[in-house]
Write an enzyme that holds these catalytic residues in place. Structure first.
Site, PDB file in Angstrom:
ATOM      1  N   GLY A  12       0.806  -1.406  -0.015  1.00  0.00           N
ATOM      2  CA  GLY A  12       0.112  -0.039   0.046  1.00  0.00           C
ATOM      3  C   GLY A  12       0.725   1.115   0.127  1.00  0.00           C
ATOM      4  O   GLY A  12       0.496   2.132  -0.407  1.00  0.00           O
ATOM      5  N   ASN A  13       2.047   1.139   0.650  1.00  0.00           N
ATOM      6  CA  ASN A  13       2.966   2.076   0.835  1.00  0.00           C
ATOM      7  C   ASN A  13       3.536   2.895  -0.596  1.00  0.00           C
ATOM      8  O   ASN A  13       4.165   3.768  -0.804  1.00  0.00           O
ATOM      9  CB  ASN A  13       3.850   1.988   1.823  1.00  0.00           C
ATOM     10  N   LYS A 130      -2.942  -3.627  16.278  1.00  0.00           N
ATOM     11  CA  LYS A 130      -2.590  -2.833  15.100  1.00  0.00           C
ATOM     12  C   LYS A 130      -3.181  -1.379  14.861  1.00  0.00           C
ATOM     13  O   LYS A 130      -4.367  -1.312  15.097  1.00  0.00           O
ATOM     14  CB  LYS A 130      -3.239  -3.753  13.789  1.00  0.00           C
ATOM     15  N   LYS A 213      -1.789  -7.933   4.928  1.00  0.00           N
ATOM     16  CA  LYS A 213      -1.691  -8.484   3.357  1.00  0.00           C
ATOM     17  C   LYS A 213      -0.579  -9.397   3.103  1.00  0.00           C
ATOM     18  O   LYS A 213      -0.887 -10.070   2.309  1.00  0.00           O
ATOM     19  CB  LYS A 213      -1.724  -7.081   2.451  1.00  0.00           C
ATOM     20  N   LYS A 275       6.450  -9.436   6.331  1.00  0.00           N
ATOM     21  CA  LYS A 275       7.027 -10.121   4.962  1.00  0.00           C
ATOM     22  C   LYS A 275       7.789 -11.430   5.203  1.00  0.00           C
ATOM     23  O   LYS A 275       7.592 -12.278   4.590  1.00  0.00           O
ATOM     24  CB  LYS A 275       7.680  -8.932   4.511  1.00  0.00           C
TER      25      LYS A 275
HETATM   26  P1  ADP Z   1       4.087  -2.238   2.937  1.00  0.00           P
HETATM   27  O1  ADP Z   1       3.090  -1.110   2.570  1.00  0.00           O
HETATM   28  O2  ADP Z   1       5.029  -2.584   1.512  1.00  0.00           O
HETATM   29  O3  ADP Z   1       3.714  -3.486   3.328  1.00  0.00           O
HETATM   30  P2  ADP Z   1       5.692  -1.499   5.075  1.00  0.00           P
HETATM   31  O4  ADP Z   1       5.808  -0.260   5.761  1.00  0.00           O
HETATM   32  O5  ADP Z   1       4.684  -2.366   5.869  1.00  0.00           O
HETATM   33  O6  ADP Z   1       5.153  -1.584   3.737  1.00  0.00           O
HETATM   34  O7  ADP Z   1       6.974  -2.384   5.274  1.00  0.00           O
HETATM   35  C1  ADP Z   1       8.168  -1.725   4.573  1.00  0.00           C
HETATM   36  C2  ADP Z   1       8.993  -1.001   5.200  1.00  0.00           C
HETATM   37  O8  ADP Z   1       9.701  -2.045   6.226  1.00  0.00           O
HETATM   38  C3  ADP Z   1      10.117  -0.252   4.778  1.00  0.00           C
HETATM   39  O9  ADP Z   1       9.736   0.938   4.513  1.00  0.00           O
HETATM   40  C4  ADP Z   1      11.301  -0.031   5.873  1.00  0.00           C
HETATM   41  O10 ADP Z   1      11.177   1.251   6.467  1.00  0.00           O
HETATM   42  C5  ADP Z   1      10.671  -1.040   6.896  1.00  0.00           C
HETATM   43  N1  ADP Z   1      11.656  -1.986   7.497  1.00  0.00           N
HETATM   44  C6  ADP Z   1      11.780  -2.618   8.692  1.00  0.00           C
HETATM   45  N2  ADP Z   1      12.640  -3.359   9.014  1.00  0.00           N
HETATM   46  C7  ADP Z   1      13.337  -3.568   7.892  1.00  0.00           C
HETATM   47  C8  ADP Z   1      14.337  -4.315   7.360  1.00  0.00           C
HETATM   48  N3  ADP Z   1      15.138  -5.071   8.128  1.00  0.00           N
HETATM   49  N4  ADP Z   1      15.084  -4.173   6.074  1.00  0.00           N
HETATM   50  C9  ADP Z   1      14.220  -3.443   5.354  1.00  0.00           C
HETATM   51  N5  ADP Z   1      13.163  -2.645   5.568  1.00  0.00           N
HETATM   52  C10 ADP Z   1      12.960  -2.763   6.890  1.00  0.00           C
HETATM   53 MG    MG Z   2       3.067  -3.728   5.459  1.00  0.00          MG
END
Ligand code: ADP
Ligand code: MG
Length: 312
Positions: A12-13, A130, A213, A275
């Site tokens: 979503g980001n 959350k 998601k 993830k």
């Molecule tokens: P999405 O909308 O894609 O799910 P999220 O914000 O939930 O995005 O997850 C991506 C974010 O995770 C990145 O923007 C980064 O700031 C964060 N992040 C936290 N830990 C890590 C890591 N170990 N490696 C890379 N990114 C990380």
């Molecule tokens: Mg996310």
């Protein structure tokens, strides 16, 4: 050629970038940019299934609910998730259709409004974690607490609603998604983690929660017995010591190491954590490869030149 479809999950980001207001024109620009390499892969014969997050978008829907509550009845959270599936699904389908047309590939794209069953006894319902929607004043937060919401004070910012994030158990529309794939139609499914439903007395009903998601995407990939699952987000891969100056990008990661680093606190809940959990679950039940990368690196990442690859 192995023609097992690939699941691509779009964050979503990646649709509303941080600092943006979220104008629809901006969202379309980002969506079209994400769909361009996907259309290219499809034109080369790759079968693709798409899913997406909804974080900033459902946040805006909830804020709109709040602003208009004296004029129009606010909608429950699970309906807001459904609205976000519809809106993002429409935008993604339109963008992918147009990108395919530009390169002369004739395919049908179809968005499936997807419900996902969760366990009504999931411990998440006893412990909502959350944060979601707008920040509230202490006064408003008090009113919502009386109304039964869980609220948490975030230092310097105000109060936020906390909702349960239960584990996805079953994809209600799985057969519809399978049928689309068999008919060579490109499905966009399980958006925003799916509309959470519980089963009670033989009927399903929506429940106010949000499913991550990435975990729903992993369930979808497992239910469809896929081999490859790609997570596109706003970082170019998975890092160790992400928060510190000596962060290190991982080119390749095994399940064993992923588990070790997850336990070591390298992947926080609510962002990289789910993830990695999603990847571990998928790879432990027959999946062969997970890639985490930026949308613009998709083609290079599939070729092994960008992103992070996670393997069994
Ligand atoms: P999405 O909308 O894609 O799910 P999220 O914000 O939930 O995005 O997850 C991506 C974010 O995770 C990145 O923007 C980064 O700031 C964060 N992040 C936290 N830990 C890590 C890591 N170990 N490696 C890379 N990114 C990380
Ligand atoms: Mg996310």
């Amino acid at each position: 050629m192995d023609n097992t479809p690939i699941l691509i999950a779009l964050g979503g980001n990646a649709l509303i970038l941080s600092g943006e207001k979220g104008y629809i024109e901006e969202q379309f620009i980002h969506t079209a940019a994400c769909m361009k390499p996907i259309a290219k892969l499809i034109s080369q014969g790759l079968k693709v299934i798409l899913t997406h997050g909804n974080g900033p978008i459902v946040g805006n829907i909830l804020l709109r609910n709040e602003c208009a509550k004296n004029y129009i009845p606010p909608m429950p959270l699970y309906i807001c998730v459904a609205d976000s599936q519809g809106g993002i699904g429409a935008m993604t389908a339109e963008s992918l259709n147009n990108e395919l047309k530009k390169i002369g590939t004739n395919k049908t794209v179809s968005t499936v409004i997807t419900h996902i069953l969760v366990d009504k006894d999931d411990p998440a319902f006893q412990n909502p974690t959350k944060p979601i929607g707008p920040y509230y004043s202490a006064g408003d937060a008090g009113l919502y607490i009386k109304q039964g919401w869980n609220m948490k004070k975030i230092p310097e910012r105000g109060w936020r609603r906390l909702v349960p994030s239960p584990k996805p158990k079953k994809i209600v529309e799985l057969e519809a998604i399978k049928t689309l794939i068999e008919r060579d139609i490109i499905p966009i499914a399980s958006g925003g983690g799916g509309i959470p439903v519980i089963e009670e007395d033989g009927v399903i009903k929506g429940i106010d929660a949000v499913i991550d998601k990435d975990l729903s995407a992993s369930l979808l990939a497992r239910e469809l017995s896929l081999k490859k699952f790609i997570i596109l987000t706003d970082v170019d891969g998975v890092y160790l010591n992400w928060e510190s100056d000596d962060r290190k990008k991982l080119e390749i990661l095994t399940v064993k190491d992923a588990e070790k680093y997850l336990a070591g606190g390298h992947f926080p809940a609510g962002s990289m954590g789910p993830k990695i959990e999603a990847a571990i679950e998928f790879l432990k039940s027959g999946g062969q490869e997970v890639i985490i990368s930026k949308p613009e690196d998709l083609i290079a990442a599939i070729a092994g030149k960008r992103g992070t690859k996670i393997v069994p």
